[in-house]
Design a protein around this motif. Sequence first.
Motif, mmCIF file in Angstrom:
data_model
loop_
_atom_site.group_PDB
_atom_site.id
_atom_site.type_symbol
_atom_site.label_atom_id
_atom_site.label_comp_id
_atom_site.label_asym_id
_atom_site.label_seq_id
_atom_site.Cartn_x
_atom_site.Cartn_y
_atom_site.Cartn_z
ATOM 1 N N ILE A 586 0.824 -1.214 0.000
ATOM 2 C CA ILE A 586 0.000 0.000 0.000
ATOM 3 C C ILE A 586 0.858 1.265 0.000
ATOM 4 O O ILE A 586 0.330 2.372 -0.059
ATOM 5 C CB ILE A 586 -0.972 0.026 1.200
ATOM 6 C CG1 ILE A 586 -0.211 -0.054 2.523
ATOM 7 C CG2 ILE A 586 -1.998 -1.094 1.070
ATOM 8 C CD1 ILE A 586 -1.115 0.148 3.735
ATOM 9 N N GLY A 587 2.178 1.104 0.071
ATOM 10 C CA GLY A 587 3.054 2.275 0.030
ATOM 11 C C GLY A 587 2.876 3.089 -1.237
ATOM 12 O O GLY A 587 2.793 4.326 -1.194
ATOM 13 N N ASP A 588 2.818 2.404 -2.376
ATOM 14 C CA ASP A 588 2.654 3.115 -3.644
ATOM 15 C C ASP A 588 1.317 3.848 -3.704
ATOM 16 O O ASP A 588 1.207 4.917 -4.312
ATOM 17 C CB ASP A 588 2.767 2.135 -4.810
ATOM 18 C CG ASP A 588 4.185 1.623 -5.005
ATOM 19 O OD1 ASP A 588 5.124 2.237 -4.440
ATOM 20 O OD2 ASP A 588 4.357 0.597 -5.694
ATOM 21 N N PHE A 589 0.297 3.255 -3.073
ATOM 22 C CA PHE A 589 -1.021 3.901 -3.028
ATOM 23 C C PHE A 589 -0.912 5.262 -2.341
ATOM 24 O O PHE A 589 -1.403 6.283 -2.854
ATOM 25 C CB PHE A 589 -2.003 2.990 -2.291
ATOM 26 C CG PHE A 589 -3.334 3.617 -2.004
ATOM 27 C CD1 PHE A 589 -4.358 3.584 -2.948
ATOM 28 C CD2 PHE A 589 -3.595 4.228 -0.783
ATOM 29 C CE1 PHE A 589 -5.593 4.164 -2.679
ATOM 30 C CE2 PHE A 589 -4.820 4.801 -0.504
ATOM 31 C CZ PHE A 589 -5.816 4.771 -1.460
ATOM 32 N N PHE A 590 -0.257 5.311 -1.192
ATOM 33 C CA PHE A 590 -0.129 6.576 -0.460
ATOM 34 C C PHE A 590 0.792 7.552 -1.195
ATOM 35 O O PHE A 590 0.515 8.760 -1.262
ATOM 36 C CB PHE A 590 0.376 6.323 0.960
ATOM 37 C CG PHE A 590 -0.679 5.770 1.876
ATOM 38 C CD1 PHE A 590 -1.692 6.581 2.359
ATOM 39 C CD2 PHE A 590 -0.666 4.437 2.255
ATOM 40 C CE1 PHE A 590 -2.673 6.084 3.202
ATOM 41 C CE2 PHE A 590 -1.632 3.925 3.095
ATOM 42 C CZ PHE A 590 -2.645 4.751 3.568
ATOM 43 N N ARG A 591 1.884 7.039 -1.749
ATOM 44 C CA ARG A 591 2.807 7.929 -2.459
ATOM 45 C C ARG A 591 2.134 8.574 -3.665
ATOM 46 O O ARG A 591 2.389 9.744 -3.990
ATOM 47 C CB ARG A 591 4.058 7.152 -2.880
ATOM 48 C CG ARG A 591 5.089 7.005 -1.751
ATOM 49 C CD ARG A 591 6.369 6.351 -2.247
ATOM 50 N NE ARG A 591 6.187 4.901 -2.397
ATOM 51 C CZ ARG A 591 6.464 4.012 -1.444
ATOM 52 N NH1 ARG A 591 6.928 4.421 -0.274
ATOM 53 N NH2 ARG A 591 6.286 2.722 -1.655
ATOM 54 N N GLN A 607 6.294 10.368 7.503
ATOM 55 C CA GLN A 607 6.948 10.116 8.787
ATOM 56 C C GLN A 607 6.280 9.034 9.620
ATOM 57 O O GLN A 607 6.940 8.416 10.466
ATOM 58 C CB GLN A 607 7.001 11.420 9.598
ATOM 59 C CG GLN A 607 7.792 12.517 8.923
ATOM 60 C CD GLN A 607 7.626 13.866 9.590
ATOM 61 O OE1 GLN A 607 7.170 13.953 10.733
ATOM 62 N NE2 GLN A 607 7.979 14.934 8.878
ATOM 63 N N GLN A 608 4.979 8.792 9.409
ATOM 64 C CA GLN A 608 4.251 7.853 10.251
ATOM 65 C C GLN A 608 3.757 6.610 9.501
ATOM 66 O O GLN A 608 3.870 5.494 9.992
ATOM 67 C CB GLN A 608 3.036 8.554 10.904
ATOM 68 C CG GLN A 608 3.389 9.740 11.774
ATOM 69 C CD GLN A 608 4.126 9.344 13.033
ATOM 70 O OE1 GLN A 608 3.934 8.245 13.564
ATOM 71 N NE2 GLN A 608 4.994 10.226 13.527
ATOM 72 N N ILE A 609 3.214 6.821 8.297
ATOM 73 C CA ILE A 609 2.550 5.716 7.596
ATOM 74 C C ILE A 609 3.536 4.898 6.768
ATOM 75 O O ILE A 609 3.597 3.663 6.895
ATOM 76 C CB ILE A 609 1.396 6.254 6.721
ATOM 77 C CG1 ILE A 609 0.316 6.871 7.622
ATOM 78 C CG2 ILE A 609 0.815 5.143 5.854
ATOM 79 C CD1 ILE A 609 -0.823 7.539 6.866
ATOM 80 N N LEU A 610 4.313 5.550 5.919
ATOM 81 C CA LEU A 610 5.214 4.798 5.041
ATOM 82 C C LEU A 610 6.272 4.004 5.806
ATOM 83 O O LEU A 610 6.586 2.867 5.408
ATOM 84 C CB LEU A 610 5.863 5.733 4.024
ATOM 85 C CG LEU A 610 4.909 6.301 2.960
ATOM 86 C CD1 LEU A 610 5.655 7.232 2.021
ATOM 87 C CD2 LEU A 610 4.230 5.177 2.184
ATOM 88 N N PRO A 611 6.859 4.519 6.891
ATOM 89 C CA PRO A 611 7.827 3.691 7.621
ATOM 90 C C PRO A 611 7.234 2.400 8.170
ATOM 91 O O PRO A 611 7.954 1.418 8.356
ATOM 92 C CB PRO A 611 8.289 4.608 8.755
ATOM 93 C CG PRO A 611 8.091 5.990 8.235
ATOM 94 C CD PRO A 611 6.840 5.901 7.407
ATOM 95 N N ARG A 612 5.932 2.385 8.401
ATOM 96 C CA ARG A 612 5.293 1.183 8.958
ATOM 97 C C ARG A 612 4.673 0.296 7.887
ATOM 98 O O ARG A 612 4.655 -0.924 8.027
ATOM 99 C CB ARG A 612 4.205 1.595 9.956
ATOM 100 C CG ARG A 612 4.696 2.508 11.062
ATOM 101 C CD ARG A 612 3.623 2.726 12.096
ATOM 102 N NE ARG A 612 3.951 3.853 12.973
ATOM 103 C CZ ARG A 612 3.450 4.032 14.181
ATOM 104 N NH1 ARG A 612 2.587 3.155 14.662
ATOM 105 N NH2 ARG A 612 3.778 5.080 14.912
ATOM 106 N N PHE A 613 4.139 0.916 6.827
ATOM 107 C CA PHE A 613 3.366 0.142 5.851
ATOM 108 C C PHE A 613 3.886 0.291 4.427
ATOM 109 O O PHE A 613 3.325 -0.300 3.507
ATOM 110 C CB PHE A 613 1.893 0.581 5.883
ATOM 111 C CG PHE A 613 1.243 0.414 7.222
ATOM 112 C CD1 PHE A 613 0.790 -0.821 7.640
ATOM 113 C CD2 PHE A 613 1.091 1.501 8.075
ATOM 114 C CE1 PHE A 613 0.193 -0.980 8.874
ATOM 115 C CE2 PHE A 613 0.495 1.357 9.316
ATOM 116 C CZ PHE A 613 0.048 0.112 9.719
ATOM 117 N N GLY A 614 4.950 1.068 4.224
ATOM 118 C CA GLY A 614 5.386 1.371 2.862
ATOM 119 C C GLY A 614 6.351 0.379 2.280
ATOM 120 O O GLY A 614 6.679 0.455 1.112
#
Length: 614
Positions: A586-591, A607-614
């Motif tokens: 799901i990292g690409d989705f957020f990016r 800072q919060q989402i990608l380090p955990r789910f990216g």
Amino acid sequence: MERRTFLKGLTGLAIMPRDILATEVTATHSLFPETIMDASMTSASGEMHLLYGQLPSNISGHVFFAEGISLEKDHLSPGGRGALTRLDFSQDTVLFMRKMIDTPSALMQKHIHYWPDRFRLMGGMAYYSPSMGFVNYCNTAPNYLGDNRFALSYEGGVPYEFDATTLDLVTPIGHYDEWRSSLPPFMDALTPDKWLFPQVRTTGHPYFDLGSEECFTINYGGNVSNTGTRHGFIRLIRWDKSHKLKGWEVIGRDGKPAYISATAHSLGVTRNHVLIFETAAQVEPLRMIGIRSVYAQQHRTPVWVIRKKDLHDNHGIVIADYIELNFDTSDVMCNYDDYDNEITLYGQYLGAMDKSEAQYARDKLLFGGRVSDRLAGYPAAPVDVGGLVRARIQVLPDSAREISGDFQLIRDDQLFWDMNDPAYRGHFQFPETFDHIYWAAVGYRKDHVVERVAHAYRDYPNRYFTNDSLPEVDQPSALVHMDCRQMRVTDAYQFPADCVMRTPQFMSRPDSTEQDDGYLFTAVVRKHATNNSGNGKEVWIFDAKNLAQGPLAILGHPDLNFATTNHALWVPEIGPRPLDAYRANIGDFFRSRMPDHRRAVRNVIEQQILPRFG
């Protein structure tokens, strides 16, 4: 057996020491533990303190339980901000670890507080941001997938896997694009393309079959209650724990799409069938704009019955047979054995009880007064006593029917108030045949009976009490043992009046195979802490074969501060999640959507989402 004869056998209250039995069962609202609305929002760990009794020498394993925390006045507490706790049992010590359930949307909500991006509470039920979507707290139930893989589920968002050793979320189950928006088409068309958190409705209890290695869940929506049902849909989803989700549109025998007008808290899975239940928790459309009218639940349980043999990979639809059972329920379990295409199921009989209704601030109470801000968001009391049911369904070649002569209902005018979570060996992984199920009855508090709820249910079918005859004496929480073979209650324990008990969970004894050979975990919140020690947030352990004797041990810790607990899970052992296990990218989705958002939102993603789910 007559009720009063049965109570004579419940000697647990008589033998409990005075420091445990600190209140009378005829107590009033003043004994309700209002701290159930409070909880810590920070991580904690430590060794539990023994407040009473002695731990059994052979108790072992790990209990996980989820909770909801009200974030503001009128926020329905079971659906609140999620936290997850793990208790590790051994002969000498019980350790605990508790962490917040940090889904991407919960992380965003924590850090974004300005208009127009901030999340606003709608009708006490859901948090919504016009620029980002809906918050998924993922706090309904922990589940075991096998091979040290665990998941959390939630009716208002996609499920997530978590690592049992750290309690950190790892991945959603299914990429966001694999789930269909549950909004009706006219609302879906108005949502901005930059939304980060789509609105997805699913079941609170997906089924993870440890034998077949199949996972079943649903994705539904398209309608709003009983309006716009021509756009309603149900997708049955099967997952192999490694690849993309596989889905089928559920179509009725009449060729029309299936839909759910209320909720689908439970899913039934047997050896050859999948059952989709419409369960009794109606979220009224007007509630989302602040109107507190009550649409009473219907005295029925619609069921869509699907044959597994009809789930073909090269077809995108599956035909289901529709029937209605003549009772309303929420948590439903089925015998896995469906020999001769006959399905046996067990559930609560909710009656005039509305799990979707909160007590809102300044609500008028039936017995006088108004709801205080302190309790605004706690569930409203039921306006009738509940029960327990067994029903049976016969699946024919081109139809299904209830075997009505096998239906059984048991009720108890003092024990069965606010029938809630079931506990049994396996936890939503059904045995061949149920022999024993334990149930939480959360209890009845007359000062939690909301006038508008009582009015909506005044003519509800099969009421035991009417609004005019409702008790003016509180009934405490109770832990109930139902013998499924005899279909009767064989054992029970009523808690002191200052206790709220929820979230029972069966814990097997080592090397045991019997469904009643073990212990019962319960989460208890007290107004007066046991032995005046701790914060009143306690764990009570019972012998599954002798509830009436009272708890074997009571545990607590000042730093274990939980709120309204939901479901629990017990497993004999845990280990790290396999490094090569499934992850949804799901990292690409957020990016891809970051450029369309303000800097503060982009910072949370980076800072919060990608380090955990990216």
